[in-house]
Design a protein around this motif. Sequence first.
Motif, PDB file in Angstrom:
ATOM      1  N   ASP A 140      -2.181  15.354 -12.353  1.00 22.70           N
ATOM      2  CA  ASP A 140      -2.736  15.180 -11.011  1.00 22.70           C
ATOM      3  C   ASP A 140      -1.590  14.798 -10.095  1.00 22.70           C
ATOM      4  N   ASN A 141      -1.540  15.413  -8.937  1.00 24.74           N
ATOM      5  CA  ASN A 141      -0.482  15.126  -7.974  1.00 24.74           C
ATOM      6  C   ASN A 141      -1.105  15.067  -6.590  1.00 24.74           C
ATOM      7  N   ARG A 142      -0.700  14.094  -5.813  1.00 28.02           N
ATOM      8  CA  ARG A 142      -1.366  13.881  -4.527  1.00 28.02           C
ATOM      9  C   ARG A 142      -0.402  13.265  -3.525  1.00 28.02           C
ATOM     10  N   THR A 143      -0.399  13.787  -2.306  1.00 26.49           N
ATOM     11  CA  THR A 143       0.308  13.168  -1.182  1.00 26.49           C
ATOM     12  C   THR A 143      -0.746  12.503  -0.305  1.00 26.49           C
ATOM     13  N   THR A 144      -0.607  11.203  -0.136  1.00 23.42           N
ATOM     14  CA  THR A 144      -1.663  10.444   0.516  1.00 23.42           C
ATOM     15  C   THR A 144      -1.078   9.212   1.190  1.00 23.42           C
ATOM     16  N   LEU A 145      -1.952   8.243   1.508  1.00 23.54           N
ATOM     17  CA  LEU A 145      -1.551   7.048   2.244  1.00 23.54           C
ATOM     18  C   LEU A 145      -1.932   5.811   1.441  1.00 23.54           C
ATOM     19  N   THR A 146      -1.088   4.802   1.502  1.00 24.40           N
ATOM     20  CA  THR A 146      -1.393   3.536   0.850  1.00 24.40           C
ATOM     21  C   THR A 146      -2.421   2.748   1.665  1.00 24.40           C
ATOM     22  N   ASP A 147      -2.828   1.612   1.119  1.00 26.71           N
ATOM     23  CA  ASP A 147      -3.582   0.648   1.897  1.00 26.71           C
ATOM     24  C   ASP A 147      -2.708   0.076   3.002  1.00 26.71           C
ATOM     25  N   VAL A 148      -3.322  -0.679   3.917  1.00 25.35           N
ATOM     26  CA  VAL A 148      -2.580  -1.460   4.909  1.00 25.35           C
ATOM     27  C   VAL A 148      -2.342  -2.849   4.307  1.00 25.35           C
ATOM     28  N   PHE A 149      -1.100  -3.300   4.331  1.00 24.74           N
ATOM     29  CA  PHE A 149      -0.736  -4.593   3.760  1.00 24.74           C
ATOM     30  C   PHE A 149      -0.389  -5.574   4.875  1.00 24.74           C
ATOM     31  N   TYR A 150      -0.728  -6.823   4.656  1.00 25.96           N
ATOM     32  CA  TYR A 150      -0.370  -7.879   5.608  1.00 25.96           C
ATOM     33  C   TYR A 150       0.298  -9.026   4.863  1.00 25.96           C
ATOM     34  N   GLN A 151       1.124  -9.778   5.590  1.00 23.49           N
ATOM     35  CA  GLN A 151       1.780 -10.943   5.002  1.00 23.49           C
ATOM     36  C   GLN A 151       2.082 -11.966   6.077  1.00 23.49           C
ATOM     37  N   GLY A 152       1.792 -13.217   5.792  1.00 23.08           N
ATOM     38  CA  GLY A 152       2.165 -14.326   6.657  1.00 23.08           C
ATOM     39  C   GLY A 152       3.081 -15.268   5.899  1.00 23.08           C
ATOM     40  N   THR A 153       4.106 -15.782   6.576  1.00 19.20           N
ATOM     41  CA  THR A 153       5.055 -16.692   5.933  1.00 19.20           C
ATOM     42  C   THR A 153       5.315 -17.904   6.821  1.00 19.20           C
ATOM     43  N   LEU A 154       5.679 -19.010   6.186  1.00 19.42           N
ATOM     44  CA  LEU A 154       6.211 -20.199   6.848  1.00 19.42           C
ATOM     45  C   LEU A 154       7.490 -20.577   6.118  1.00 19.42           C
ATOM     46  N   LYS A 155       8.583 -20.806   6.871  1.00 21.65           N
ATOM     47  CA  LYS A 155       9.880 -21.101   6.268  1.00 21.65           C
ATOM     48  C   LYS A 155      10.487 -22.349   6.903  1.00 21.65           C
ATOM     49  N   TRP A 156      11.204 -23.107   6.058  1.00 23.50           N
ATOM     50  CA  TRP A 156      11.883 -24.315   6.511  1.00 23.50           C
ATOM     51  C   TRP A 156      13.325 -24.290   6.018  1.00 23.50           C
ATOM     52  N   ARG A 180      -9.981  10.804  -9.087  1.00 26.33           N
ATOM     53  CA  ARG A 180      -8.616  11.296  -9.233  1.00 26.33           C
ATOM     54  C   ARG A 180      -7.792  10.357 -10.104  1.00 26.33           C
ATOM     55  N   LEU A 181      -6.838  10.894 -10.858  1.00 24.43           N
ATOM     56  CA  LEU A 181      -5.870  10.069 -11.573  1.00 24.43           C
ATOM     57  C   LEU A 181      -4.844   9.486 -10.610  1.00 24.43           C
ATOM     58  N   ALA A 182      -4.509  10.229  -9.552  1.00 25.66           N
ATOM     59  CA  ALA A 182      -3.429   9.859  -8.644  1.00 25.66           C
ATOM     60  C   ALA A 182      -3.997   9.209  -7.386  1.00 25.66           C
ATOM     61  N   ASN A 183      -3.671   7.947  -7.191  1.00 27.86           N
ATOM     62  CA  ASN A 183      -4.050   7.210  -5.981  1.00 27.86           C
ATOM     63  C   ASN A 183      -2.901   6.306  -5.557  1.00 27.86           C
ATOM     64  N   LEU A 184      -2.699   6.182  -4.263  1.00 33.19           N
ATOM     65  CA  LEU A 184      -1.763   5.198  -3.728  1.00 33.19           C
ATOM     66  C   LEU A 184      -2.486   3.999  -3.130  1.00 33.19           C
ATOM     67  N   SER A 185      -3.793   4.061  -3.028  1.00 33.73           N
ATOM     68  CA  SER A 185      -4.589   2.916  -2.592  1.00 33.73           C
ATOM     69  C   SER A 185      -5.367   2.394  -3.797  1.00 33.73           C
ATOM     70  N   PHE A 186      -5.916   1.182  -3.667  1.00 32.28           N
ATOM     71  CA  PHE A 186      -6.446   0.490  -4.831  1.00 32.28           C
ATOM     72  C   PHE A 186      -7.946   0.650  -5.027  1.00 32.28           C
ATOM     73  N   GLY A 187      -8.693   0.800  -3.955  1.00 31.84           N
ATOM     74  CA  GLY A 187     -10.136   0.831  -4.078  1.00 31.84           C
ATOM     75  C   GLY A 187     -10.771  -0.541  -4.119  1.00 31.84           C
ATOM     76  N   PHE A 188      -9.985  -1.576  -3.861  1.00 35.05           N
ATOM     77  CA  PHE A 188     -10.487  -2.949  -3.812  1.00 35.05           C
ATOM     78  C   PHE A 188      -9.468  -3.801  -3.051  1.00 35.05           C
ATOM     79  N   PRO A 189      -9.898  -4.894  -2.416  1.00 33.10           N
ATOM     80  CA  PRO A 189      -8.944  -5.808  -1.786  1.00 33.10           C
ATOM     81  C   PRO A 189      -8.402  -6.821  -2.790  1.00 33.10           C
ATOM     82  N   ALA A 190      -7.248  -7.370  -2.481  1.00 32.79           N
ATOM     83  CA  ALA A 190      -6.623  -8.417  -3.293  1.00 32.79           C
ATOM     84  C   ALA A 190      -5.894  -9.378  -2.364  1.00 32.79           C
ATOM     85  N   VAL A 191      -5.739 -10.617  -2.821  1.00 33.05           N
ATOM     86  CA  VAL A 191      -5.031 -11.645  -2.063  1.00 33.05           C
ATOM     87  C   VAL A 191      -4.013 -12.300  -2.982  1.00 33.05           C
TER      88      VAL A 191
END
Length: 337
Positions: A140-156, A180-191
Amino acid sequence: MGHLRKATLATALTMASFSAQPALADSGGVSFWLPGIFGSLAAVPVTPGWAYSTIYIHLNEKAGGGQNFVTSGGIPGSVTAGLNAHADVLVQGITYTSPMPVLGGQAAFTLLTAPGNIGIGIDATLTGPRGNAISGGVTDNRTTLTDVFYQGTLKWNQGVHNEMVYITGNIPSGTYDSTRLANLSFGFPAVDAGAGYTYLDLKTGHEFSVVGGLTYNFMNGALQYQNGIDFHVDWAASQFVSKTIHVGIAGYFFQQITDDRGPGAKLGGFRGQAVGIGPQIGFMIPMSDGYQGYLNVRGYKDLETENRPNSWSTWVTFSVSPAAPEPAAKKPIVRKF
């Protein structure tokens, strides 16, 4: 030290350096967290303002020769001949670093997504986490899009010591296809959340960074499968050999600490582990109009895996971020007589 002021822009990479991978999840031996995401200078504060990063990632995974990568629950899962998977993605990310202190530290927020190509091939028989067997030459081969990722940081920062806390996660893009066998997105959220530390000696150019965190994965509704909680540590060490170049090594440790579960978890807990290491080199690039560039190339190779395919990956990152302001010139002392 001018070259070390420039070096801090490299953290624009780490703020925008989590990325997409073949979305097999822990249920296929690959996690939401891609080991090696954090690298050198991870916890060092940067110059406030907007920054942009683009990251090319090539990931290659193999399992074969009768290699077992599912061993829990008393139900065998194995690749009897060969599994090959690859992904090529081009991550696009933007980061805003606030000039206003938050809890005495520096706050930043990042958004990323990536187009890419993923290909998966099975040479003989694969028994997967859903309990199904796939035989023959299946690809299986697929050209597609990933999920949207976010990140927040605090630094000292306190002299040579730098600390960081972060939280990151994904917003499903809707491109996941459970058929499909080929995915670049997860099908679920994660933190994922964690903390990091960087030692940076401005006089010698010595640097060492380590970041650890935990990932909580929500249920994949299409598969009725929920991955367990993952623990991970990324680390890196480097030395500035000139004002604009640093070299070093980087590595990771990944361990799933709770079982997969749900009606679709027919192969039991399926806890995975991976240990990897590789080289890195970075280049500081002076730019005009108050911005500076940073180019980093690094690679990783798994030294040991359990319940995961063996993998190697290559990362090429270019980031543009605000340059540190030059120190004000001292006015000459004028003595009146």
